[in-house]
Enzyme design. Structure first.
Site, PDB file in Angstrom:
ATOM      1  N   ASP A  11       0.840  -1.210   0.000  1.00  0.00           N
ATOM      2  CA  ASP A  11       0.000   0.000   0.000  1.00  0.00           C
ATOM      3  C   ASP A  11       0.871   1.254   0.000  1.00  0.00           C
ATOM      4  OD1 ASP A  11       0.896  -0.129   2.602  1.00  0.00           O
ATOM      5  OD2 ASP A  11      -1.063   0.231   3.521  1.00  0.00           O
ATOM      6  N   SER A  12       2.212   1.061   0.078  1.00  0.00           N
ATOM      7  CA  SER A  12       3.125   2.191  -0.115  1.00  0.00           C
ATOM      8  C   SER A  12       2.923   2.822  -1.487  1.00  0.00           C
ATOM      9  CB  SER A  12       4.581   1.731   0.036  1.00  0.00           C
ATOM     10  OG  SER A  12       4.842   0.602  -0.772  1.00  0.00           O
ATOM     11  N   GLU A  65      -1.559  -5.333   8.587  1.00  0.00           N
ATOM     12  CA  GLU A  65      -0.818  -4.782   9.717  1.00  0.00           C
ATOM     13  C   GLU A  65      -1.545  -5.065  11.031  1.00  0.00           C
ATOM     14  OE1 GLU A  65      -0.040  -0.598   9.025  1.00  0.00           O
ATOM     15  OE2 GLU A  65       0.869  -0.996   7.066  1.00  0.00           O
ATOM     16  N   GLU A 109       8.901  -4.094  10.797  1.00  0.00           N
ATOM     17  CA  GLU A 109       9.288  -2.779  10.255  1.00  0.00           C
ATOM     18  C   GLU A 109       9.691  -1.821  11.372  1.00  0.00           C
ATOM     19  OE1 GLU A 109       6.668  -0.936   7.391  1.00  0.00           O
ATOM     20  OE2 GLU A 109       7.808   0.935   7.440  1.00  0.00           O
TER      21      GLU A 109
END
Ligand code: KIV
Length: 266
Positions: free
Chosen positions: A45-46, A116, A183
């Protein structure tokens, strides 16, 4: 490696070669990533920031993610294709998550989704994995929570941070995820999580001790210069190269030297 990469290949890599994962968002980026030997292509989704120009990943929609996953899928033969579930598409309930995750498997060539969240998303991950949807977890710095965190903050610091991280990691593994992205955490914390879990960890800004590494393609290729985190290594400056090429074209058109004889039909 020539065989199609599956979630079993990835699970087996816990005790083997490091996993190479890159993001890709369309046909050419997926094609070159495949040819370069990546094991996993993540339609992250970056793309909200790197391709669509939004400030954060929050605004990107299911339809936009599906569109890009289909395009990347056309260039991806051998790597495992993973679709990132966008903000708001899975947090409401396990049922909502299932409905949207199933869309990626039915309406695009993705074989897995990523989402996430740790302890709070464990029930949802279990709901998906027990109903034939492979899930890659993502804990530590979770960009979709940028507004909740008040910015992009390194996670897992100190004893308390490490405890939370380990609880999240165990919850994701117990819920049936086949791998997990770590991350923005200290390298010592990533080592602890990697040692603790039996599924592979894939790090971004998590140091060298993970079972694999991922970078955002546009960051590593120099195609996104709004913000470059410390953990990004630039392997090319394609943005500058693109600008140079377009400048040369503009100059030759202006001067009347393009098209020449060799680019013209008799
Ligand atoms: O969206 C993305 O690119 C990601 C990577 C940072 C793992 O989630």
């Amino acid at each position: 490696m020539t065989d199609k990469v599956t979630i079993n290949t990835i699970k087996d890599m816990k005790s083997g070669d490091p996993i190479v994962m890159v993001t890709a968002y369309d046909y050419p980026t997926a094609l070159y990533s495949d040819r370069a030997g990546a094991h996993i292509i993540l339609v992250g989704d970056s793309l909200a920031q790197t391709v669509l120009g939004y400030d954060t990943t929050v605004p990107v929609t299911m339809e936009e993610m599906l569109h890009h996953t289909r395009a990347a899928g056309r260039g991806c033969s051998r790597p495992l294709l993973v679709a990132d579930m966008p903000f708001g598409s899975y947090q409401t309930s396990p049922q909502q998550a299932y409905d949207n995750a199933a869309r990626f498997l039915k309406e695009s060539p993705a074989h897995s989704v990523k989402l996430e969240g740790g302890v709070t998303m464990a029930e949802t991950i279990r709901f998906l994995t027990t109903r034939s949807i492979p899930v890659m977890g993502h804990i530590g710095l979770m960009p979709q929570s940028v507004h909740q965190m008040g910015g992009y903050k390194i996670q897992g610091k100190g004893d308390e941070g490490l405890r939370t991280l380990l609880d999240d990691a165990r919850a994701v593994e117990d819920a049936g995820a086949y791998s997990i992205v770590l991350e923005g955490i200290p390298k010592a914390a990533a080592l602890k999580v990697t040692e603790e879990l039996s599924i592979p960890t894939i790090g971004i800004g998590a140091g060298p001790h993970c079972d694999g590494q991922v970078l955002v393609l546009n960051d590593m290729l120099g195609l996104y210069d709004q913000f470059t985190p410390k953990f990004v290594k630039r392997y090319a400056e394609l943005g500058q190269e693109m600008q140079r090429a377009i400048t040369d074209f503009a100059k030759e058109v202006t001067e009347g030297t393009f098209p020449g004889e060799e680019h013209s039909y008799d």
